[in-house]
Design a protein around this motif. Structure first.
Motif, PDB file in Angstrom:
ATOM      1  N   UNK A 111     -41.150 -16.441 -30.158  1.00 41.34           N
ATOM      2  CA  UNK A 111     -40.906 -15.140 -29.538  1.00 41.34           C
ATOM      3  C   UNK A 111     -41.498 -13.943 -30.290  1.00 41.34           C
ATOM      4  N   UNK A 112     -41.940 -14.165 -31.510  1.00 41.19           N
ATOM      5  CA  UNK A 112     -42.456 -13.047 -32.292  1.00 41.19           C
ATOM      6  C   UNK A 112     -41.357 -12.143 -32.815  1.00 41.19           C
ATOM      7  N   UNK A 113     -40.131 -12.666 -32.886  1.00 40.67           N
ATOM      8  CA  UNK A 113     -38.986 -11.883 -33.343  1.00 40.67           C
ATOM      9  C   UNK A 113     -38.579 -12.314 -34.745  1.00 40.67           C
ATOM     10  N   UNK A 114     -38.374 -11.346 -35.615  1.00 38.91           N
ATOM     11  CA  UNK A 114     -37.874 -11.632 -36.960  1.00 38.91           C
ATOM     12  C   UNK A 114     -36.344 -11.570 -36.909  1.00 38.91           C
ATOM     13  N   UNK A 115     -35.707 -12.737 -36.939  1.00 38.08           N
ATOM     14  CA  UNK A 115     -34.250 -12.796 -36.775  1.00 38.08           C
ATOM     15  C   UNK A 115     -33.532 -12.998 -38.098  1.00 38.08           C
ATOM     16  N   UNK A 116     -34.252 -12.862 -39.203  1.00 39.43           N
ATOM     17  CA  UNK A 116     -33.596 -12.980 -40.504  1.00 39.43           C
ATOM     18  C   UNK A 116     -32.572 -11.869 -40.681  1.00 39.43           C
ATOM     19  N   UNK A 117     -31.473 -12.208 -41.336  1.00 40.24           N
ATOM     20  CA  UNK A 117     -30.419 -11.249 -41.688  1.00 40.24           C
ATOM     21  C   UNK A 117     -29.675 -10.691 -40.476  1.00 40.24           C
ATOM     22  N   UNK A 118     -29.827 -11.323 -39.327  1.00 40.83           N
ATOM     23  CA  UNK A 118     -29.062 -10.913 -38.148  1.00 40.83           C
ATOM     24  C   UNK A 118     -27.736 -11.672 -38.122  1.00 40.83           C
ATOM     25  N   UNK A 119     -26.643 -10.964 -37.894  1.00 40.49           N
ATOM     26  CA  UNK A 119     -25.332 -11.616 -37.860  1.00 40.49           C
ATOM     27  C   UNK A 119     -25.233 -12.595 -36.694  1.00 40.49           C
ATOM     28  N   UNK A 120     -25.783 -12.237 -35.566  1.00 41.53           N
ATOM     29  CA  UNK A 120     -25.789 -13.119 -34.399  1.00 41.53           C
ATOM     30  C   UNK A 120     -27.181 -13.121 -33.794  1.00 41.53           C
ATOM     31  N   UNK A 121     -27.882 -14.239 -33.949  1.00 47.57           N
ATOM     32  CA  UNK A 121     -29.240 -14.338 -33.414  1.00 47.57           C
ATOM     33  C   UNK A 121     -29.239 -14.216 -31.895  1.00 47.57           C
ATOM     34  N   UNK A 122     -28.280 -14.882 -31.260  1.00 50.01           N
ATOM     35  CA  UNK A 122     -28.236 -14.865 -29.799  1.00 50.01           C
ATOM     36  C   UNK A 122     -28.053 -13.445 -29.263  1.00 50.01           C
ATOM     37  N   UNK A 123     -27.143 -12.692 -29.881  1.00 52.68           N
ATOM     38  CA  UNK A 123     -26.923 -11.309 -29.443  1.00 52.68           C
ATOM     39  C   UNK A 123     -28.165 -10.459 -29.678  1.00 52.68           C
TER      40      UNK A 123
END
Length: 240
Positions: free
Chosen positions: A220-232
């Motif tokens: 997806x080209x999304x940096x999801x590091x350090x996100x509390x909820x990836x899905x949200x």
């Protein structure tokens, strides 16, 4: 949404081959490290020092594979100057390559603790925590590599979520081991070795989650590091 066939649309057939090769080499390295992790846990549980020593001696093979993949990625960046999804693939391979190599290092550490535990004698815990968390993180690693191979973002998200469960299991296991030490001081030596092995397993869970996060970035080209909820976070991005 990135799909497997998106990497087969280049005018240069050689470029297609190069991209496919770095993926295959990375998955080959991942499979090797996954096997070493499973064997390291089993060697500890069974007190098989010969297997443990073999795992330690094979760690340099993983290091060589890591350097080879890095060189291949550097060559592609220099010669092809990839953009968009191709660039994300090369960047992801570089990052996943590092995580896999570090998992190999942790597997070697577990093997070393297994050798020390064999010298200590019987374990008062019967390795219950080692078996359980070892099985869990090995499953996470397998699924993370599978997600990378199939560009399966949903599976990758599931792996990231599992890391929270491993962290809770690790905390519970450490409290249980402290109890064993308090009950009998003779348990302190072996229990400390088990604690170090559990620490390595917990770190392997972290690295497996990192690999899964890189899959989300790749797809997806999304940096999801350090996100509390990836899905949200993904839902919020989709709603923009």
């Amino acid at each position: 949404m990135l799909k497997q066939e998106d990497y087969k649309q280049h005018i240069s057939e050689q470029f297609n081959t190069e991209l496919e090769e770095i993926k295959n080499h990375l998955l080959e390295m991942g499979g090797k490290v996954e096997k070493q992790l499973i064997e390291a846990v089993e060697a500890m549980v069974s007190r098989n020092t010969s297997v443990a020593e073999e795992i330690i001696s094979r760690d340099h093979e993983v290091n060589q594979m890591e350097m080879r993949i890095d060189d291949e990625c550097a060559t592609i960046l220099a010669r092809r100057q990839p953009a968009a999804s191709d660039l994300r693939l090369v960047v992801s391979v570089i990052k996943v390559n590092t995580d896999i190599e570090r998992i190999g290092d942790e597997a070697a550490k577990i093997a070393r603790q297994g050798i020390r535990l064999a010298d200590e004698g019987a374990s008062p815990t019967n390795f219950v925590e080692i078996r359980h968390i070892g099985s869990h993180v090995a499953s996470m690693l397998h699924k993370a590599l599978d997600a990378f191979a199939r560009l399966d973002m949903d599976l990758a998200v599931d792996v990231v979520k599992e890391d929270n469960d491993v962290d809770k299991e690790y905390g519970s296991a450490m409290r249980s081991l402290v109890t064993f030490m308090m009950e009998d001081q003779r348990n302190i030596g072996p229990i400390l070795n088990e604690m170090w092995a559990l620490r390595s397993l917990e770190r392997i869970g972290d690295h497996a989650a990192n690999i899964a996060e890189h899959v989300v970035y790749l797809v997806r080209g999304l940096d999801v590091r350090h996100q509390e909820s990836i899905e949200e976070y993904i839902e919020q991005v989709d709603e923009r």
